[in-house]
Enzyme design. Structure first.
Site, PDB file in Angstrom:
ATOM      1  N   SER A   1       0.810  -1.221   0.000  1.00 54.05           N
ATOM      2  CA  SER A   1       0.000   0.000   0.000  1.00 54.05           C
ATOM      3  C   SER A   1       0.846   1.275   0.000  1.00 54.05           C
ATOM      4  O   SER A   1       0.333   2.340  -0.329  1.00 54.05           O
ATOM      5  CB  SER A   1      -0.937   0.004   1.210  1.00 54.05           C
ATOM      6  OG  SER A   1      -0.196  -0.124   2.405  1.00 54.05           O
TER       7      SER A   1
ATOM      8  N   ASP B   1      -3.337   8.127   7.852  1.00 58.82           N
ATOM      9  CA  ASP B   1      -4.294   7.287   8.575  1.00 58.82           C
ATOM     10  C   ASP B   1      -3.542   6.488   9.632  1.00 58.82           C
ATOM     11  O   ASP B   1      -2.458   6.887  10.043  1.00 58.82           O
ATOM     12  CB  ASP B   1      -5.133   6.429   7.604  1.00 58.82           C
ATOM     13  CG  ASP B   1      -4.304   5.396   6.844  1.00 58.82           C
ATOM     14  OD1 ASP B   1      -3.124   5.163   7.203  1.00 58.82           O
ATOM     15  OD2 ASP B   1      -4.844   4.802   5.880  1.00 58.82           O
TER      16      ASP B   1
ATOM     17  N   HIS C   1      -0.516   4.722   7.321  1.00 52.94           N
ATOM     18  CA  HIS C   1       0.160   5.261   6.134  1.00 52.94           C
ATOM     19  C   HIS C   1       0.617   6.696   6.306  1.00 52.94           C
ATOM     20  O   HIS C   1      -0.116   7.523   6.844  1.00 52.94           O
ATOM     21  CB  HIS C   1      -0.779   5.148   4.921  1.00 52.94           C
ATOM     22  CG  HIS C   1      -1.191   3.742   4.647  1.00 52.94           C
ATOM     23  ND1 HIS C   1      -2.432   3.264   4.998  1.00 52.94           N
ATOM     24  CD2 HIS C   1      -0.511   2.719   4.115  1.00 52.94           C
ATOM     25  CE1 HIS C   1      -2.490   1.977   4.674  1.00 52.94           C
ATOM     26  NE2 HIS C   1      -1.340   1.621   4.135  1.00 52.94           N
TER      27      HIS C   1
END
Ligand SMILES: *[C@@H]1O[C@H](CO)[C@@H](O)[C@H](O)[C@H]1NC(C)=O
Ligand SMILES: *[C@@H]1O[C@H](CO)[C@@H](O)[C@H](O)[C@H]1NC(C)=O
Length: 354
Positions: free
Chosen positions: A39, A317, A320
């Site tokens: 990610s 978040d 991340h």
């Protein structure tokens, strides 16, 4: 882009190209970038997969030129920024959506929740683990062969590309440290687990090399024990997670040294993204909490307005980094190709300009 121009004037470039090339011909320093990862690099590969690990909704992408794309941050990822620094005008397209793009410039295979191990992250649903990312690359290599007129020609071309490999965090946070879903922690000691991951990664790098790769940059795992999610759950950093990431980095660095001596026609760079998690230099004011409002699973609550001072937050978040942090990572990754670098200009200014 003014800041990059200043840097270009002063510094020599990755893999020895000259800055004149960039200016006179407007040509990127490498013709192509192939991206393998999770990610931290995904730019939309998970959007149509059956998984909870996807973020194609607001406020993700609030600072990205085209809005929400599936990137797991507010704006640019580190590899987006590295691409810009290297002279690419467009972002490298995700494999899931290459329609119309020029695959000769590269493809992004990265997938949220994916790991080096097959099973990593699968409790969230489907993902594209490293092995499948390699298979996707082989499909692209075949297409490039067709375009260029044969495997030999494709191989010669691919020799010049940059292979960006940034994967492994999920093998810890979405595998080893989730014993309710995965048995690995009962099977391996931290040293053994890191050893096994590095061996698997080594095999993957050799497979890439077999299909033409010669220029690699390989990343260690950051301080995963100090994400807002980890701190919220534990009350402070989870040191055993940081320790595990550290062991992995040390072994990966040794692998890179070994590959460089074994394959003299290839260049492998190791990049360490570990740094003091609570470092508030570079203008960061909030280093232990997310910028957006979180759901129980530490992703941003859909359509909720996030914090306004996003450049002052290290994390977007629960897991991340913000694009401000990604800029720092990108600059450090790029410029530490010169170990004697003295930053010629105020990095603070670079980090917080857009
Ligand atoms: C997180 O939870 C939300 C709903 O609360 C869901 O829509 C999303 O898919 C979940 N994401 C992950 C990564 O689990
Ligand atoms: C990575 O960086 C951290 C923090 O600076 C350092 O402690 C560690 O030794 C580095 N690891 C490697 C493999 O260079």
């Amino acid at each position: 882009m003014v800041y990059e121009t200043k840097i270009w004037l002063i510094l020599s470039l990755l893999f020895g190209a000259s800055y004149m090339q960039h200016f006179v011909y407007g040509k990127p320093q490498v013709p192509c970038i192939f991206i393998f990862g999770d990610s931290l690099s995904d730019s939309g590969n998970n959007n149509n997969l059956l998984t909870a690990s996807k973020v194609n909704f607001k406020p993700y992408g609030i600072d990205f030129p085209k809005g929400t794309t599936g990137r797991f941050t507010n704006g640019l990822t580190a590899i987006d920024i590295i691409g810009e620094i290297l002279g690419f005008e467009d972002f490298i397209p995700p494999f899931a959506n290459i329609g119309g793009s020029d695959i000769l410039k590269g493809v992004n295979y990265a997938s949220g929740s994916a790991g080096i191990r097959y099973e990593t992250g699968k409790h969230l649903g489907v993902n594209v683990e490293l092995g499948l990312q390699l298979q996707h690359h082989k499909i692209i290599v075949d297409q490039i062969g067709t375009k260029l007129g044969g495997d030999q020609k494709a191989s010669q071309y691919l020799n010049k590309c940059l292979y960006y490999v940034n994967i492994g965090s999920n093998d810890f946070i979405s595998n080893y440290f989730l014993p309710q879903f995965y048995p690995t922690r009962r099977i391996y000691k931290p040293e053994e687990y890191a050893e096994d991951l590095v061996n698997k990664l080594s095999q993957s790098l050799k497979i890439l090399r077999d299909v033409g790769a010669r220029k690699f940059v390989v990343f260690g795992v950051g301080p995963i024990g100090c994400t807002p999610n980890a701190i919220a759950n534990h009350g402070s950093c989870i040191e055993e997670q940081n320790d595990a990431a550290f062991i992995f980095g040390t072994k990966l660095k040794s692998l890179v040294d070994q590959l460089n001596s074994q394959f003299t026609d290839s260049k492998f760079l190791f990049r360490n993204i570990s740094s003091d998690p609570f470092d508030t230099s570079h203008g960061f004011k909030v280093v232990d909490a997310a910028c957006c409002e979180l759901t129980l699973n530490a992703t941003c609550t859909r359509d909720k307005t996030p914090c306004h001072n996003r450049n002052e937050y290290k994390f977007w978040d629960g897991f991340h980094p913000t694009s401000a942090t990604n800029k720092l990572v990108a600059f450090n990754s790029y410029f530490s190709s010169n170990p004697n670098i003295v930053y010629p200009i105020n990095i603070q200014h670079l980090l917080h300009s857009s």
